[in-house]
Structure formats: structure tokens, C-alpha cells
Design a protein around this motif. Structure first.
Motif, short mmCIF file in Angstrom:
data_model
loop_
_atom_site.label_atom_id
_atom_site.label_comp_id
_atom_site.label_asym_id
_atom_site.label_seq_id
_atom_site.Cartn_x
_atom_site.Cartn_y
_atom_site.Cartn_z
N ASN A 13 8.01 4.95 8.23
CA ASN A 13 8.37 3.80 8.42
C ASN A 13 7.43 2.75 8.28
OD1 ASN A 13 11.15 4.63 9.27
ND2 ASN A 13 10.36 5.03 11.42
N TYR A 14 6.03 3.22 8.01
CA TYR A 14 5.08 2.14 7.75
C TYR A 14 4.14 2.52 6.91
CZ TYR A 14 2.59 4.99 10.98
OH TYR A 14 2.21 6.07 11.66
N CYS A 15 3.21 2.05 6.27
CA CYS A 15 2.02 2.12 5.43
C CYS A 15 0.92 2.24 6.49
CB CYS A 15 1.91 1.26 4.44
SG CYS A 15 0.39 1.56 3.41
N SER A 16 0.30 3.63 6.34
CA SER A 16 -1.03 3.68 7.10
C SER A 16 -2.24 3.09 6.37
CB SER A 16 -1.15 5.02 7.32
OG SER A 16 -1.35 5.84 6.14
N THR A 17 -2.01 2.60 5.14
CA THR A 17 -3.15 1.98 4.56
C THR A 17 -3.22 0.56 4.73
OG1 THR A 17 -3.01 3.51 2.71
CG2 THR A 17 -4.27 1.61 2.14
N CYS A 18 -1.86 -0.21 4.62
CA CYS A 18 -1.99 -1.69 4.59
C CYS A 18 -1.05 -2.03 5.95
CB CYS A 18 -1.38 -2.28 3.61
SG CYS A 18 0.40 -2.08 3.40
N GLY A 19 -0.48 -1.15 6.47
CA GLY A 19 0.35 -1.63 7.93
C GLY A 19 1.63 -2.21 7.70
N SER A 21 5.64 -2.72 7.10
CA SER A 21 6.88 -1.80 7.36
C SER A 21 7.52 -1.67 6.20
CB SER A 21 7.76 -2.50 8.44
OG SER A 21 8.73 -2.08 8.46
N PHE A 22 8.30 -0.41 5.95
CA PHE A 22 9.00 -0.14 5.05
C PHE A 22 10.35 -0.47 5.24
CE2 PHE A 22 5.95 3.59 4.11
CZ PHE A 22 5.18 2.87 3.19
N THR A 23 10.72 -0.54 6.67
CA THR A 23 12.10 -0.91 7.08
C THR A 23 12.42 -2.31 6.78
OG1 THR A 23 11.45 -0.91 9.33
CG2 THR A 23 12.07 1.33 8.73
N GLY A 24 11.52 -3.39 6.74
CA GLY A 24 11.69 -4.67 6.53
C GLY A 24 12.18 -5.28 8.08
N GLY A 25 12.35 -4.36 9.08
CA GLY A 25 12.76 -4.77 10.32
C GLY A 25 11.50 -5.63 11.23
N GLY A 26 11.90 -6.41 12.05
CA GLY A 26 11.11 -7.06 12.90
C GLY A 26 10.28 -6.23 13.85
N GLU A 27 10.19 -5.12 13.84
CA GLU A 27 9.57 -4.08 14.74
C GLU A 27 7.89 -4.22 14.49
OE1 GLU A 27 10.10 0.36 16.60
OE2 GLU A 27 10.47 0.12 14.60
N ASP A 28 7.20 -4.56 15.49
CA ASP A 28 5.82 -4.62 15.55
C ASP A 28 5.17 -3.20 14.95
OD1 ASP A 28 3.08 -3.83 17.55
OD2 ASP A 28 3.29 -5.91 16.30
N VAL A 29 4.29 -3.52 13.91
CA VAL A 29 3.70 -2.24 13.17
C VAL A 29 3.21 -1.03 14.36
CG1 VAL A 29 1.99 -1.51 11.72
CG2 VAL A 29 3.29 -3.45 11.14
N GLN A 30 2.44 -1.49 15.21
CA GLN A 30 1.84 -0.78 16.30
C GLN A 30 3.14 0.16 17.25
OE1 GLN A 30 -0.87 -3.20 18.58
NE2 GLN A 30 -2.60 -2.47 17.25
N GLU A 31 4.08 -0.71 17.36
CA GLU A 31 5.07 -0.06 18.15
C GLU A 31 5.85 1.12 17.36
OE1 GLU A 31 8.08 -2.92 19.37
OE2 GLU A 31 6.36 -3.84 20.71
N ALA A 32 6.00 0.72 15.84
CA ALA A 32 6.64 1.73 14.83
C ALA A 32 5.66 2.80 14.74
CB ALA A 32 6.78 0.86 13.64
N MET A 33 4.34 2.65 14.48
CA MET A 33 3.39 3.88 14.69
C MET A 33 3.38 4.78 16.00
SD MET A 33 0.31 1.77 12.77
CE MET A 33 -0.95 3.18 12.94
N GLY A 34 3.49 4.12 17.04
CA GLY A 34 3.58 4.83 18.30
C GLY A 34 5.01 5.45 18.43
N LYS A 35 6.10 4.99 18.02
CA LYS A 35 7.15 5.66 17.96
C LYS A 35 7.18 6.92 16.77
CE LYS A 35 12.42 4.68 17.36
NZ LYS A 35 12.44 5.96 16.74
#
Length: 61
Positions: A13-19, A21-35
């Protein structure tokens, strides 16, 4: 990822290099990574083991 040229599997769902989001949603990157970590602990374990083995091969560990 278009910005940093990193390639990832479709389940990511996210890029670990630049952070970004691939989903384009408003979800915070840290929240997405944690999920992602909570949803895929076996994948995280596999990736960590691969990184450890790579560092061992390079003599960094």
C-alpha cells in the motif's frame, strides 16, 4: 513508485523508499505501514530475515 522508481508487489500500500501511498487515499503513511505490519507479520518476518542474510553475506553483520 513513479517518484522514486521503486517496484513493489500489488499487495503493498505504500513505498518504503519514499513513503508515498499507492492507494491514493488520505490514510496517514505511518498508519498504513502499521496496518500492513499487523496484517502481514509473516511477510515482515521474511523481509527482515532476507535483510539479515544479505548483511551477513556482505560481512556487515
Amino acid at each position: 513508485m513513479p517518484g522514486c522508481k521503486t517496484s513493489y508487489a500489488p499487495i503493498t500500500n505504500y513505498c518504503s523508499t519514499c513513503g508515498r501511498s499507492f492507494t491514493g487515499g488520505g490514510e496517514d503513511v505511518q498508519e498504513a505501514m502499521g496496518k500492513d505490519v499487523l496484517d502481514n507479520p509473516e511477510l515482515v518476518r521474511k523481509l527482515l530475515n532476507e535483510l539479515i542474510e544479505e548483511k551477513k553475506r556482505k560481512g556487515e553483520l
